[in-house]
Design a protein around this motif. Structure first.
Motif, PDB file in Angstrom:
ATOM      1  N   VAL A   1      38.599   5.273   6.724  1.00 32.55           N
ATOM      2  CA  VAL A   1      38.780   6.660   7.164  1.00 32.55           C
ATOM      3  C   VAL A   1      37.840   7.566   6.372  1.00 32.55           C
ATOM      4  O   VAL A   1      37.217   8.480   6.920  1.00 32.55           O
ATOM      5  CB  VAL A   1      40.245   7.106   6.968  1.00 32.55           C
ATOM      6  CG1 VAL A   1      40.396   8.594   7.287  1.00 32.55           C
ATOM      7  CG2 VAL A   1      41.171   6.282   7.845  1.00 32.55           C
ATOM      8  N   LEU A   2      37.721   7.301   5.080  1.00 37.99           N
ATOM      9  CA  LEU A   2      36.821   8.080   4.225  1.00 37.99           C
ATOM     10  C   LEU A   2      35.367   7.883   4.647  1.00 37.99           C
ATOM     11  O   LEU A   2      34.587   8.827   4.708  1.00 37.99           O
ATOM     12  CB  LEU A   2      36.999   7.670   2.762  1.00 37.99           C
ATOM     13  CG  LEU A   2      38.355   7.985   2.134  1.00 37.99           C
ATOM     14  CD1 LEU A   2      38.486   7.290   0.778  1.00 37.99           C
ATOM     15  CD2 LEU A   2      38.528   9.497   1.972  1.00 37.99           C
ATOM     16  N   PHE A   3      35.008   6.641   4.952  1.00 32.57           N
ATOM     17  CA  PHE A   3      33.635   6.354   5.376  1.00 32.57           C
ATOM     18  C   PHE A   3      33.313   7.084   6.670  1.00 32.57           C
ATOM     19  O   PHE A   3      32.254   7.719   6.788  1.00 32.57           O
ATOM     20  CB  PHE A   3      33.456   4.843   5.563  1.00 32.57           C
ATOM     21  CG  PHE A   3      32.067   4.453   6.004  1.00 32.57           C
ATOM     22  CD1 PHE A   3      31.050   4.303   5.081  1.00 32.57           C
ATOM     23  CD2 PHE A   3      31.781   4.241   7.356  1.00 32.57           C
ATOM     24  CE1 PHE A   3      29.764   3.950   5.484  1.00 32.57           C
ATOM     25  CE2 PHE A   3      30.503   3.885   7.767  1.00 32.57           C
ATOM     26  CZ  PHE A   3      29.491   3.745   6.821  1.00 32.57           C
ATOM     27  N   ARG A   4      34.199   6.995   7.634  1.00 34.98           N
ATOM     28  CA  ARG A   4      33.962   7.646   8.918  1.00 34.98           C
ATOM     29  C   ARG A   4      33.907   9.171   8.783  1.00 34.98           C
ATOM     30  O   ARG A   4      33.233   9.848   9.568  1.00 34.98           O
ATOM     31  CB  ARG A   4      35.064   7.258   9.904  1.00 34.98           C
ATOM     32  CG  ARG A   4      34.974   5.824  10.438  1.00 34.98           C
ATOM     33  CD  ARG A   4      33.701   5.596  11.181  1.00 34.98           C
ATOM     34  NE  ARG A   4      33.705   4.351  11.968  1.00 34.98           N
ATOM     35  CZ  ARG A   4      32.607   3.730  12.342  1.00 34.98           C
ATOM     36  NH1 ARG A   4      31.422   4.216  12.006  1.00 34.98           N
ATOM     37  NH2 ARG A   4      32.666   2.615  13.060  1.00 34.98           N
ATOM     38  N   ALA A   5      34.593   9.707   7.768  1.00 37.07           N
ATOM     39  CA  ALA A   5      34.601  11.154   7.554  1.00 37.07           C
ATOM     40  C   ALA A   5      33.388  11.616   6.742  1.00 37.07           C
ATOM     41  O   ALA A   5      33.232  12.815   6.493  1.00 37.07           O
ATOM     42  CB  ALA A   5      35.891  11.563   6.844  1.00 37.07           C
ATOM     43  N   GLY A   6      32.538  10.675   6.332  1.00 35.10           N
ATOM     44  CA  GLY A   6      31.363  11.028   5.542  1.00 35.10           C
ATOM     45  C   GLY A   6      31.645  11.277   4.081  1.00 35.10           C
ATOM     46  O   GLY A   6      30.794  11.798   3.353  1.00 35.10           O
ATOM     47  N   GLU A   7      32.830  10.879   3.627  1.00 30.75           N
ATOM     48  CA  GLU A   7      33.218  11.068   2.221  1.00 30.75           C
ATOM     49  C   GLU A   7      32.713   9.877   1.401  1.00 30.75           C
ATOM     50  O   GLU A   7      33.490   9.094   0.854  1.00 30.75           O
ATOM     51  CB  GLU A   7      34.740  11.199   2.115  1.00 30.75           C
ATOM     52  CG  GLU A   7      35.326  12.381   2.853  1.00 30.75           C
ATOM     53  CD  GLU A   7      35.034  13.688   2.117  1.00 30.75           C
ATOM     54  OE1 GLU A   7      34.610  13.647   0.950  1.00 30.75           O
ATOM     55  OE2 GLU A   7      35.220  14.749   2.734  1.00 30.75           O
ATOM     56  N   GLN A   8      31.397   9.764   1.273  1.00 35.33           N
ATOM     57  CA  GLN A   8      30.796   8.580   0.684  1.00 35.33           C
ATOM     58  C   GLN A   8      31.175   8.383  -0.784  1.00 35.33           C
ATOM     59  O   GLN A   8      31.480   7.254  -1.214  1.00 35.33           O
ATOM     60  CB  GLN A   8      29.268   8.659   0.815  1.00 35.33           C
ATOM     61  CG  GLN A   8      28.519   7.423   0.363  1.00 35.33           C
ATOM     62  CD  GLN A   8      28.696   6.246   1.314  1.00 35.33           C
ATOM     63  OE1 GLN A   8      29.314   6.383   2.367  1.00 35.33           O
ATOM     64  NE2 GLN A   8      28.170   5.105   0.940  1.00 35.33           N
ATOM     65  N   GLU A   9      31.165   9.440  -1.576  1.00 36.49           N
ATOM     66  CA  GLU A   9      31.476   9.302  -2.999  1.00 36.49           C
ATOM     67  C   GLU A   9      32.912   8.842  -3.206  1.00 36.49           C
ATOM     68  O   GLU A   9      33.186   7.973  -4.047  1.00 36.49           O
ATOM     69  CB  GLU A   9      31.221  10.618  -3.732  1.00 36.49           C
ATOM     70  CG  GLU A   9      29.746  10.981  -3.834  1.00 36.49           C
ATOM     71  CD  GLU A   9      29.520  12.233  -4.654  1.00 36.49           C
ATOM     72  OE1 GLU A   9      30.492  12.758  -5.237  1.00 36.49           O
ATOM     73  OE2 GLU A   9      28.364  12.695  -4.714  1.00 36.49           O
ATOM     74  N   VAL A  10      33.826   9.414  -2.453  1.00 32.59           N
ATOM     75  CA  VAL A  10      35.234   9.029  -2.577  1.00 32.59           C
ATOM     76  C   VAL A  10      35.429   7.604  -2.064  1.00 32.59           C
ATOM     77  O   VAL A  10      36.194   6.817  -2.634  1.00 32.59           O
ATOM     78  CB  VAL A  10      36.145  10.012  -1.806  1.00 32.59           C
ATOM     79  CG1 VAL A  10      37.616   9.674  -2.037  1.00 32.59           C
ATOM     80  CG2 VAL A  10      35.864  11.441  -2.236  1.00 32.59           C
ATOM     81  N   TYR A  11      34.735   7.273  -0.990  1.00 29.08           N
ATOM     82  CA  TYR A  11      34.773   5.917  -0.422  1.00 29.08           C
ATOM     83  C   TYR A  11      34.368   4.882  -1.465  1.00 29.08           C
ATOM     84  O   TYR A  11      35.089   3.897  -1.702  1.00 29.08           O
ATOM     85  CB  TYR A  11      33.833   5.877   0.779  1.00 29.08           C
ATOM     86  CG  TYR A  11      33.606   4.517   1.409  1.00 29.08           C
ATOM     87  CD1 TYR A  11      34.604   3.864   2.115  1.00 29.08           C
ATOM     88  CD2 TYR A  11      32.345   3.907   1.341  1.00 29.08           C
ATOM     89  CE1 TYR A  11      34.371   2.632   2.730  1.00 29.08           C
ATOM     90  CE2 TYR A  11      32.100   2.684   1.955  1.00 29.08           C
ATOM     91  CZ  TYR A  11      33.121   2.050   2.639  1.00 29.08           C
ATOM     92  OH  TYR A  11      32.881   0.841   3.241  1.00 29.08           O
TER      93      TYR A  11
END
Length: 215
Positions: free
Chosen positions: A147-157
């Motif tokens: 979900v994080l990856f798809r949302a563009g939250e790369q650092e958190v991912y």
């Protein structure tokens, strides 16, 4: 030497280019083909369907017409490499190379995944590879990471993946594996007391180079 790479995420291009540079490949050695729609279709269907597998195999066969080797860089689509059958050039399944390398030392191998569609093919692949070494395979899906990856939250991912890797080591894993190329950057976030998890891009390109040299 021209290696064609089939990706399902645009962001994996930079990861593979970095791996190519580390291996000393000249600029322009990789040709990238992105088919994000294939992974989206598998996610909607809950996994790899015969139609998606057939379409992936057809893409691999088309790429083989203009390259010296092909790398299939999506663990969800991995089984399509077999369906593609014999082609004029080697077809390297990135997760297959990763599985073979990961089980060599035996012991407990924890394979981390971030997308649910890759769990089944990854489990089958690693357990089959482990039959030759007796390695103990554990597959872990990192909750909500995709979900994080798809949302563009790369650092958190990547931070979530690094935390999962450290936990796996603390719980007795001899080898930790990142099942997907998108996870590669998390290795740099682990504490110095932990070994670097295994990731597919470098191993896949090495296998492709070896296959080209042997052909």
């Amino acid at each position: 030497m021209l290696i064609a790479c089939l990706h399902t995420a645009e962001s994996n291009i930079a990861i593979y280019e970095d791996a190519a540079k580390q291996l000393g490949l000249p600029a322009g050695s990789l040709h990238h083909h992105v088919r994000a729609d294939l992974l989206f279709a598998a996610e909607r269907a809950g996994g790899l369907t015969p139609d998606i597998e057939a379409e992936t195999a057809a893409v691999l066969q088309r790429l083989a017409q203009d390259a010296d080797a092909i790398v299939l860089n999506c663990s969800t689509l991995g089984p399509a490499a077999l369906l593609a059958g014999k082609s004029a050039v080697p077809i390297v399944r990135a997760d297959g190379v990763l599985a073979e390398n990961a089980v060599k030392a035996g012991g407990k191998v924890t394979v981390l995944c971030t997308t649910e569609t890759t769990v089944a093919p990854t489990t089958q692949l690693f357990k089959e590879a482990a039959k030759t070494t007796g390695a103990e395979i554990e597959i872990r899906l990192i909750d909500r990471a995709w979900v994080l990856f798809r949302a563009g939250e790369q650092e958190v991912y990547l931070a979530r993946i690094a935390e999962a890797a450290e936990a796996a080591y603390r719980e007795g894993a001899k080898t930790v594996v990142f099942a997907q190329a998108s996870m590669t950057g998390a290795a740099a976030l682990l504490g110095d007391e932990y070994a670097r998890p295994m990731s597919g891009p470098t191993a896949a390109l090495q296998a492709a180079m070896t296959a080209i040299s042997a052909s």
